[in-house]
Design an enzyme around this catalytic site. Structure first.
Site, PDB file in Angstrom:
ATOM      1  N   HIS A 126       0.859  -1.192   0.000  1.00 50.66           N
ATOM      2  CA  HIS A 126       0.000   0.000   0.000  1.00 50.66           C
ATOM      3  C   HIS A 126       0.888   1.232   0.000  1.00 50.66           C
ATOM      4  O   HIS A 126       1.936   1.244   0.636  1.00 50.66           O
ATOM      5  CB  HIS A 126      -0.900   0.011   1.236  1.00 50.66           C
ATOM      6  CG  HIS A 126      -2.087   0.911   1.077  1.00 50.66           C
ATOM      7  ND1 HIS A 126      -2.022   2.270   1.289  1.00 50.66           N
ATOM      8  CD2 HIS A 126      -3.355   0.662   0.694  1.00 50.66           C
ATOM      9  CE1 HIS A 126      -3.206   2.796   1.051  1.00 50.66           C
ATOM     10  NE2 HIS A 126      -4.036   1.865   0.699  1.00 50.66           N
TER      11      HIS A 126
ATOM     12  N   ASP B 249      -7.887  -5.487  -0.149  1.00 48.72           N
ATOM     13  CA  ASP B 249      -8.299  -6.305  -1.299  1.00 48.72           C
ATOM     14  C   ASP B 249      -7.921  -7.758  -1.147  1.00 48.72           C
ATOM     15  O   ASP B 249      -8.344  -8.594  -1.942  1.00 48.72           O
ATOM     16  CB  ASP B 249      -7.659  -5.736  -2.578  1.00 48.72           C
ATOM     17  CG  ASP B 249      -8.196  -4.352  -2.843  1.00 48.72           C
ATOM     18  OD1 ASP B 249      -7.402  -3.401  -2.867  1.00 48.72           O
ATOM     19  OD2 ASP B 249      -9.418  -4.214  -2.974  1.00 48.72           O
TER      20      ASP B 249
HETATM   21  C1  SDX Z   1      -6.174   0.046  -2.938  1.00 51.25           C
HETATM   22  O1  SDX Z   1      -4.446   4.562  -2.074  1.00 51.25           O
HETATM   23  C2  SDX Z   1      -5.394   3.949  -1.493  1.00 51.25           C
HETATM   24  O2  SDX Z   1      -5.865   4.341  -0.421  1.00 51.25           O
HETATM   25  C3  SDX Z   1      -5.942   2.728  -2.219  1.00 51.25           C
HETATM   26  C4  SDX Z   1      -6.957   1.892  -1.471  1.00 51.25           C
HETATM   27  C5  SDX Z   1      -8.219   2.669  -1.239  1.00 51.25           C
HETATM   28  O3  SDX Z   1      -8.964   2.297  -0.315  1.00 51.25           O
HETATM   29  O4  SDX Z   1      -8.543   3.570  -2.046  1.00 51.25           O
HETATM   30  O5  SDX Z   1      -6.432   1.503  -0.234  1.00 51.25           O
HETATM   31  C6  SDX Z   1      -7.353   0.664  -2.270  1.00 51.25           C
HETATM   32  O6  SDX Z   1      -5.909   0.380  -4.059  1.00 51.25           O
HETATM   33  C7  SDX Z   1      -5.300  -0.908  -2.162  1.00 51.25           C
HETATM   34  C8  SDX Z   1      -4.069  -1.386  -2.994  1.00 51.25           C
HETATM   35  C9  SDX Z   1      -4.548  -2.499  -3.935  1.00 51.25           C
HETATM   36  N1  SDX Z   1      -3.449  -2.837  -4.885  1.00 51.25           N
HETATM   37  C10 SDX Z   1      -2.846  -4.017  -4.819  1.00 51.25           C
HETATM   38  O7  SDX Z   1      -3.007  -4.848  -3.921  1.00 51.25           O
HETATM   39  C11 SDX Z   1      -1.907  -4.292  -5.992  1.00 51.25           C
HETATM   40  C12 SDX Z   1      -0.578  -4.830  -5.467  1.00 51.25           C
HETATM   41  N2  SDX Z   1       0.108  -3.756  -4.752  1.00 51.25           N
HETATM   42  C13 SDX Z   1       1.070  -2.951  -5.496  1.00 51.25           C
HETATM   43  O8  SDX Z   1       0.757  -2.731  -6.827  1.00 51.25           O
HETATM   44  C14 SDX Z   1       1.551  -1.736  -4.708  1.00 51.25           C
HETATM   45  O9  SDX Z   1       1.823  -2.165  -3.443  1.00 51.25           O
HETATM   46  C15 SDX Z   1       0.668  -0.519  -4.621  1.00 51.25           C
HETATM   47  C16 SDX Z   1       0.253  -0.036  -5.962  1.00 51.25           C
HETATM   48  C17 SDX Z   1      -0.534  -0.803  -3.797  1.00 51.25           C
HETATM   49  C18 SDX Z   1       1.485   0.587  -3.940  1.00 51.25           C
HETATM   50  O10 SDX Z   1       2.462   0.954  -4.832  1.00 51.25           O
HETATM   51  P1  SDX Z   1       3.589   2.043  -4.417  1.00 51.25           P
HETATM   52  O11 SDX Z   1       3.243   2.761  -3.194  1.00 51.25           O
HETATM   53  O12 SDX Z   1       3.885   2.841  -5.626  1.00 51.25           O
HETATM   54  O13 SDX Z   1       4.769   1.108  -4.000  1.00 51.25           O
HETATM   55  P2  SDX Z   1       5.845   0.633  -5.008  1.00 51.25           P
HETATM   56  O14 SDX Z   1       5.156   0.082  -6.212  1.00 51.25           O
HETATM   57  O15 SDX Z   1       6.832   1.715  -5.181  1.00 51.25           O
HETATM   58  O16 SDX Z   1       6.474  -0.583  -4.227  1.00 51.25           O
HETATM   59  C19 SDX Z   1       7.476  -0.347  -3.276  1.00 51.25           C
HETATM   60  C20 SDX Z   1       8.379  -1.574  -3.400  1.00 51.25           C
HETATM   61  C21 SDX Z   1       8.786  -1.858  -4.834  1.00 51.25           C
HETATM   62  O17 SDX Z   1      10.031  -2.509  -4.750  1.00 51.25           O
HETATM   63  P3  SDX Z   1      11.358  -1.601  -5.101  1.00 51.25           P
HETATM   64  O18 SDX Z   1      11.170  -1.073  -6.488  1.00 51.25           O
HETATM   65  O19 SDX Z   1      11.404  -0.536  -4.043  1.00 51.25           O
HETATM   66  O20 SDX Z   1      12.500  -2.606  -5.002  1.00 51.25           O
HETATM   67  O21 SDX Z   1       7.649  -2.736  -2.976  1.00 51.25           O
HETATM   68  C22 SDX Z   1       7.486  -3.639  -4.064  1.00 51.25           C
HETATM   69  C23 SDX Z   1       7.794  -2.869  -5.338  1.00 51.25           C
HETATM   70  O22 SDX Z   1       8.355  -3.737  -6.302  1.00 51.25           O
HETATM   71  N3  SDX Z   1       6.099  -4.056  -4.042  1.00 51.25           N
HETATM   72  C24 SDX Z   1       5.669  -5.311  -4.219  1.00 51.25           C
HETATM   73  C25 SDX Z   1       4.269  -5.243  -4.070  1.00 51.25           C
HETATM   74  N4  SDX Z   1       3.901  -3.984  -3.827  1.00 51.25           N
HETATM   75  C26 SDX Z   1       5.026  -3.253  -3.815  1.00 51.25           C
HETATM   76  N5  SDX Z   1       6.334  -6.450  -4.484  1.00 51.25           N
HETATM   77  C27 SDX Z   1       5.553  -7.563  -4.605  1.00 51.25           C
HETATM   78  N6  SDX Z   1       4.197  -7.586  -4.484  1.00 51.25           N
HETATM   79  C28 SDX Z   1       3.524  -6.446  -4.206  1.00 51.25           C
HETATM   80  N7  SDX Z   1       2.212  -6.454  -4.061  1.00 51.25           N
END
Ligand code: SDX
Length: 429
Positions: free
Chosen positions: A306, A364
């Site tokens: 998140h 989710d």
């Molecule tokens: C919702 O914003 C909100 O409030 C949203 C929400 C709401 O109520 O409106 O809460 C609802 O959208 C919840 C999130 C649902 N999405 C997912 O579950 C999809 C999987 N999660 C990721 O796509 C990600 O965690 C996000 C999009 C939720 C957050 O992305 P960020 O903040 O941009 O974080 P990031 O992508 O920069 O990740 C940070 C690091 C990265 O590694 P590095 O590049 O630093 O080495 O963490 C890793 C990412 O690769 N990472 C993951 C991961 N999520 C982040 N690695 C594996 N699996 C994951 N799910």
């Protein structure tokens, strides 16, 4: 609002910037005059360090795993309140008295029907159209029906449009589901509460009476509460930006629905369940954990991570409890998906990659298992998220319109393209 200041040095220039403090949470540095004073922009793709507005609606402390709606903890609202009560709170800022709640419930209940012409929109779609595509089209089309509540400068019209959106989303969502499965639309019934009405519009058939299961409708209502609002997330920011141009509320909500559809946002509940189904059995989890860690593999564990929560998403805990309640009520003993989900969560919470990156299950992760058990196909999961989030979008849209600082949102950029160059005739290219 207490004021301090920050000094920014750019080359031989230094600029003082006001620092504002809110009630709780991080201070903000007001950079509104930065470009005028320094000819420089700030740069923050993804807005990880940018506050877009002042708001009184929702507060999140991502490190502490806290979520407050108008100051009330989500745990207490989910435990003691119902969804329409939370809608009232988000819209008006206070919990309703008994009389206010009765009046609000009555007004919402008596706006649940949609114009009969709306059903014609559905017949234009293929039956296998994704219900989110149908919702984008039909909610945007509400602008064509309700000309008497699109003057955004009129507080009364804004509130009528707000109530209409909250009231009609369940009806449109149920119609999208019925059209998808090839069953006749079911009209709302005014003697049912909001969530029971929705479940009946989805699952009743003309051949027999639909009996509401109070445990399931309470679970549905709680799921709506958990999804109602969440500060300035991507879809809420989309609604605010669309609204800042003066677009009508129905068009703004349609924009929010489109943004929510993405798998990184509201589409994650559908993607999470599809991922659990693809994993299938506990012994295949390590393979997927390895893929999630692999920088060269775009795969992510859907339902984990998140932008704000770097601790457990408080909604996920309540969601997990609701999952067990629903599966228990339905007599689902050993749901293989739940088994995979719980083992995946256990492993991820101990694996150093996820611990170091603070990747916890978000709302989710468990919602998909619950919604599937309630009888919804995965393609409907994000529609249910949109149904619940409509009140958050509308409350934030109203707050934006009423904000005296409000102006059209228009970010700038860091240009990295070609400097000016002259046109070459094709013979010289
Ligand atoms: C919702 O914003 C909100 O409030 C949203 C929400 C709401 O109520 O409106 O809460 C609802 O959208 C919840 C999130 C649902 N999405 C997912 O579950 C999809 C999987 N999660 C990721 O796509 C990600 O965690 C996000 C999009 C939720 C957050 O992305 P960020 O903040 O941009 O974080 P990031 O992508 O920069 O990740 C940070 C690091 C990265 O590694 P590095 O590049 O630093 O080495 O963490 C890793 C990412 O690769 N990472 C993951 C991961 N999520 C982040 N690695 C594996 N699996 C994951 N799910």
């Amino acid at each position: 609002m207490t004021e301090q200041s920050a000094t920014l040095k750019i080359g031989d220039k230094s600029v003082d910037l006001a620092v504002k403090s809110g009630t709780i949470g991080p201070d903000v540095i007001d950079i509104g005059a930065l470009y005028k004073n320094t000819a420089s922009f700030t740069y923050d793709p993804g807005f990880t360090s940018t506050a877009s507005c002042e708001s009184k609606i929702t507060y999140i402390d991502g490190d502490a795993g806290v979520l407050l709606h108008r100051g009330y903890p989500i745990e207490q609202l989910a435990e003691h309140g119902d969804f329409l009560e939370v809608c009232y709170l988000l819209l008006y800022g206070e919990l309703p008295t008994a009389a206010q709640k009765k009046d609000f419930d009555y007004r919402v209940t008596h706006h649940t029907m949609v114009h009969e012409q709306m059903s014609r929109f559905f017949t234009g779609f293929r039956r296998d159209a994704h219900p989110m595509a149908v919702m984008c089209g039909c909610v945007g089309a509400l602008s064509a029906f309700y000309h008497d509540s699109t003057d955004i400068t009129d507080p009364h019209q804004r509130m009528v449009a707000s109530l209409r959106m909250i009231a009609k989303m369940p009806t449109l969502a149920a119609m999208a589901y019925k059209y998808h499965v090839g069953q006749p639309f079911v009209y709302p019934k005014n003697d049912l509460d909001y969530s029971s009405n929705f479940l009946r519009m989805c699952f009743a058939v003309p051949c027999e009476e639909y009996v509401v299961n109070p445990v399931l409708s309470r679970a549905m209502d709680r799921i709506f509460i958990l999804h109602a609002d969440h500060e300035q997330n991507a879809s809420t920011s989309t609604v605010r930006l669309a609204g800042s141009s003066g677009a009508n509320p129905f068009a703004c909500i349609a924009a929010g629905i489109a943004c929510l559809w993405g798998p990184a946002h509201g589409g994650a509940n559908e993607a999470a369940l599809n991922m659990l189904t693809e994993i299938g059995t506990v012994d295949r989890i390590p393979e997927y954990i390895a893929r999630a860690k692999d920088k060269n593999d775009p795969f992510r564990l859907m339902g984990f991570g998140h932008r704000v929560y770097k601790n457990y998403d408080p909604r996920a805990k309540i969601m997990q409890k609701t999952t067990h309640e629903v599966l228990g009520e339905l007599g689902v003993k050993d749901d293989p998906l739940l088994e995979v989900a719980m083992e995946l969560e256990r492993i991820a919470l101990t694996d150093e990659y996820f611990v170091e990156k603070k990747l916890y299950p978000n709302i989710d992760f468990y919602s998909g298992i619950t919604l599937k058990a309630l009888g919804f196909p995965t393609t409907m999961f994000t529609v249910l998220f949109a149904l619940a989030r409509t009140v958050g979008w509308i409350a934030q849209w109203n707050e934006m319109i009423e904000d005296p600082q409000q102006r059209i949102g228009r970010p700038r950029q860091l240009y990295i393209g070609e400097p000016q160059r002259d046109y070459l005739p094709v013979s010289k290219r």
